[in-house]
Design a protein around this motif. Structure first.
Motif, PDB file in Angstrom:
ATOM      1  N   THR A 303     -58.554 119.161  99.871  1.00 47.35           N
ATOM      2  CA  THR A 303     -58.758 119.354  98.444  1.00 47.35           C
ATOM      3  C   THR A 303     -58.433 120.799  98.104  1.00 47.35           C
ATOM      4  OG1 THR A 303     -60.495 117.673  98.328  1.00 47.35           O
ATOM      5  CG2 THR A 303     -60.440 119.289  96.564  1.00 47.35           C
ATOM      6  N   LEU A 304     -57.708 120.992  97.013  1.00 45.78           N
ATOM      7  CA  LEU A 304     -57.406 122.332  96.526  1.00 45.78           C
ATOM      8  C   LEU A 304     -58.115 122.533  95.190  1.00 45.78           C
ATOM      9  CD1 LEU A 304     -53.586 122.676  97.313  1.00 45.78           C
ATOM     10  CD2 LEU A 304     -55.534 123.378  98.706  1.00 45.78           C
ATOM     11  N   ARG A 305     -58.835 123.625  95.069  1.00 41.53           N
ATOM     12  CA  ARG A 305     -59.574 123.930  93.839  1.00 41.53           C
ATOM     13  C   ARG A 305     -59.040 125.208  93.225  1.00 41.53           C
ATOM     14  NH1 ARG A 305     -66.099 124.820  92.824  1.00 41.53           N
ATOM     15  NH2 ARG A 305     -65.833 126.334  91.140  1.00 41.53           N
ATOM     16  N   SER A 306     -58.707 125.133  91.933  1.00 44.88           N
ATOM     17  CA  SER A 306     -58.205 126.291  91.195  1.00 44.88           C
ATOM     18  C   SER A 306     -59.129 126.570  90.022  1.00 44.88           C
ATOM     19  CB  SER A 306     -56.782 126.019  90.679  1.00 44.88           C
ATOM     20  OG  SER A 306     -55.954 125.498  91.689  1.00 44.88           O
ATOM     21  N   ASP A 307     -59.560 127.833  89.870  1.00 46.46           N
ATOM     22  CA  ASP A 307     -60.432 128.241  88.768  1.00 46.46           C
ATOM     23  C   ASP A 307     -59.685 129.193  87.836  1.00 46.46           C
ATOM     24  OD1 ASP A 307     -62.532 126.770  89.733  1.00 46.46           O
ATOM     25  OD2 ASP A 307     -63.452 128.442  90.806  1.00 46.46           O
ATOM     26  N   THR A 308     -59.813 128.945  86.533  1.00 49.75           N
ATOM     27  CA  THR A 308     -59.221 129.817  85.520  1.00 49.75           C
ATOM     28  C   THR A 308     -60.287 130.200  84.508  1.00 49.75           C
ATOM     29  OG1 THR A 308     -57.066 128.724  85.740  1.00 49.75           O
ATOM     30  CG2 THR A 308     -57.433 130.035  83.758  1.00 49.75           C
ATOM     31  N   LEU A 309     -60.461 131.520  84.297  1.00 47.41           N
ATOM     32  CA  LEU A 309     -61.379 132.016  83.274  1.00 47.41           C
ATOM     33  C   LEU A 309     -60.568 132.218  81.995  1.00 47.41           C
ATOM     34  CD1 LEU A 309     -63.489 134.602  85.316  1.00 47.41           C
ATOM     35  CD2 LEU A 309     -64.100 132.266  84.688  1.00 47.41           C
ATOM     36  N   LEU A 310     -60.870 131.428  80.974  1.00 45.11           N
ATOM     37  CA  LEU A 310     -60.077 131.424  79.750  1.00 45.11           C
ATOM     38  C   LEU A 310     -60.820 132.130  78.608  1.00 45.11           C
ATOM     39  CD1 LEU A 310     -57.551 130.396  78.216  1.00 45.11           C
ATOM     40  CD2 LEU A 310     -58.872 128.332  77.653  1.00 45.11           C
ATOM     41  N   THR A 311     -60.105 133.035  77.951  1.00 44.93           N
ATOM     42  CA  THR A 311     -60.595 133.695  76.748  1.00 44.93           C
ATOM     43  C   THR A 311     -59.693 133.301  75.586  1.00 44.93           C
ATOM     44  OG1 THR A 311     -61.407 135.574  78.043  1.00 44.93           O
ATOM     45  CG2 THR A 311     -61.129 135.910  75.670  1.00 44.93           C
ATOM     46  N   ILE A 312     -60.298 132.912  74.467  1.00 44.64           N
ATOM     47  CA  ILE A 312     -59.533 132.502  73.291  1.00 44.64           C
ATOM     48  C   ILE A 312     -59.346 133.711  72.377  1.00 44.64           C
ATOM     49  CG2 ILE A 312     -59.381 130.922  71.339  1.00 44.64           C
ATOM     50  CD1 ILE A 312     -59.271 129.600  74.094  1.00 44.64           C
ATOM     51  N   GLU A 313     -58.087 134.043  72.090  1.00 46.33           N
ATOM     52  CA  GLU A 313     -57.761 135.176  71.223  1.00 46.33           C
ATOM     53  C   GLU A 313     -57.486 134.663  69.823  1.00 46.33           C
ATOM     54  OE1 GLU A 313     -53.942 137.245  71.730  1.00 46.33           O
ATOM     55  OE2 GLU A 313     -55.152 139.028  72.122  1.00 46.33           O
ATOM     56  N   GLU A 314     -58.153 135.237  68.833  1.00 44.50           N
ATOM     57  CA  GLU A 314     -57.961 134.807  67.451  1.00 44.50           C
ATOM     58  C   GLU A 314     -56.562 135.177  66.988  1.00 44.50           C
ATOM     59  OE1 GLU A 314     -59.862 136.279  63.423  1.00 44.50           O
ATOM     60  OE2 GLU A 314     -61.314 135.126  64.605  1.00 44.50           O
ATOM     61  N   THR A 315     -55.819 134.205  66.500  1.00 46.98           N
ATOM     62  CA  THR A 315     -54.430 134.427  66.101  1.00 46.98           C
ATOM     63  C   THR A 315     -54.355 135.095  64.741  1.00 46.98           C
ATOM     64  OG1 THR A 315     -54.277 132.279  65.033  1.00 46.98           O
ATOM     65  CG2 THR A 315     -53.748 132.371  67.364  1.00 46.98           C
ATOM     66  N   GLN A 316     -53.173 135.700  64.428  1.00 47.06           N
ATOM     67  CA  GLN A 316     -52.942 136.341  63.135  1.00 47.06           C
ATOM     68  C   GLN A 316     -53.017 135.316  62.019  1.00 47.06           C
ATOM     69  OE1 GLN A 316     -49.303 138.512  63.038  1.00 47.06           O
ATOM     70  NE2 GLN A 316     -49.940 139.805  61.338  1.00 47.06           N
ATOM     71  N   GLU A 317     -52.531 134.108  62.335  1.00 46.14           N
ATOM     72  CA  GLU A 317     -52.571 133.032  61.344  1.00 46.14           C
ATOM     73  C   GLU A 317     -54.005 132.680  61.008  1.00 46.14           C
ATOM     74  OE1 GLU A 317     -51.261 128.323  60.983  1.00 46.14           O
ATOM     75  OE2 GLU A 317     -50.590 129.539  62.674  1.00 46.14           O
TER      76      GLU A 317
END
Length: 358
Positions: A303-317
């Motif tokens: 089994t391969l496990r991948s972790d991603t820490l995601l931050t949402i950036e507020e768009t100009q729109e």
């Protein structure tokens, strides 16, 4: 001729002893069986009348597994833990088949069994060594800070656990514990402390029958707008399953083999696509969807496990949209105030015009 004379001179008692010794040294039949499965312990005899069959587990402790005589099963002396789990092939006794079927195999069923048979034609005995296996089905791995935890449950016989890193680490300080559960199956767990998280960590658990490993890849950090594509590391094909989770315990989707992914109701509004490479495409994300995204992909061995820490950036729109909404609200409020003032002024003027002249 000389050897023939020697054999003629041997007493019947010696011949019987030699026959017994040959039967004992011809070796046990070895049968391997998985936990909770069904096994057939083989036994053949010279078919004749008045069959008597006794199956006895000799090791690790003597226990009657099954008996048959007087043309029917005799289970009065059967050990309680075999109750309802054993049977003979009654329609094949006339062919000399005294094999025992053992169902719902348990870890404590492992051991050496004796099959004793007797008829009017004579008696015989043979031995079967039953090996019971509870193979490694899943290896769980998790990271909290610089501590990596690895565990696996329901194993037999006693398993072994090993750690490795990529790139290799000179010293891996770990603490491994093995416990025996109430069903006499083994649970194993281990804690590994690493000075940093910039490595791929692999935990391997092995039993007599098989081994599995799980690799935790380096945690990646990603900043995206409201639409995001999250990558996944896949094992060698054929892939058996894939799971995407949010903050470790909330399922986003599951996919078995090459079937269509099943998306949870909560994430249906965000789901766009799952690519052949395992990448997850999401839309309309907000700050509520910021956090850890985990992809677990497995084949028959690892089994391969991948972790991603995601931050949402507020768009100009989005900022423009927010500004437009605020301006609109201000304009509406201002118009209401102006209309209110005009209305108040008119009413006041009308009131003053109707006042009597003194």
């Amino acid at each position: 001729m000389f050897i023939g004379r020697m054999c003629l001179g041997i007493s019947p008692l010696v011949l019987v002893s030699l026959s017994f010794l040959w039967a004992f040294t011809r070796g046990d039949t070895v049968i391997d069986c998985d936990i909770k499965g069904s096994c057939i312990l083989p036994c053949r005899f010279q078919a004749s009348d008045e069959e008597v069959i006794h199956w006895i587990q000799e090791k690790p402790a003597s226990a009657s597994a099954h008996s048959y005589y007087y043309k029917k099963d005799q289970l009065t002396l059967q050990h309680p833990r075999f109750k309802g789990r054993t049977s003979l092939f009654l329609d094949q006794l006339s062919n000399g088949n005294a094999s025992l079927q053992l169902n719902e195999v348990e870890a404590r069923d492992e051991g050496r069994y004796k099959c004793y048979t007797s008829t009017v034609a004579g008696h015989d005995q043979s031995f079967v060594q039953l090996n019971v296996d509870a193979p490694v089905l899943k290896v769980n791995i998790d990271r909290k800070g610089n501590t990596i935890t690895c565990s696996s449950e329901g194993l037999y016989p006693e398993p072994k656990l090993t750690w490795s890193t990529d790139p290799p680490s000179v010293s891996l300080q770990n603490n491994t514990t093995v416990r025996l559960s109430g069903q006499e199956l083994y649970n194993i767990s281990s804690f590994l402390n690493l000075p940093n998280n910039d490595v791929n960590v692999t935990c391997t658990v092995q039993t007599r029958k098989n081994r599995r490993k799980t690799t935790l890849t380096r945690t990646t950090t990603q900043t995206s707008e409201k639409d995001s594509e999250l990558s996944c590391t896949l094992p060698a094909p054929p892939r058996t399953n894939l799971v995407w989770r949010f903050n470790q315990n909330e399922d986003i989707l599951r996919q078995d083999s090459n079937e269509e992914p099943v998306v949870s109701d909560t994430w249906g509004k965000h789901f766009v696509d799952l690519s052949a490479s395992g990448s997850l495409v999401l839309k309309d994300l907000t700050s509520d969807e910021e956090g850890q995204y985990t992809c677990e992909a497995s084949n028959s061995e690892e089994t391969l496990r991948s972790d991603t820490l995601l931050t949402i950036e507020e768009t100009q729109e989005s900022s423009s949209d927010h500004t437009g909404v605020i301006i609109g609200v201000v304009l509406v409020v201002s118009c209401c105030i102006i209309i209110g003032i005009i209305y108040w002024c008119k009413k006041r003027a009308q009131t003053q015009g109707n006042d009597p002249v003194l």
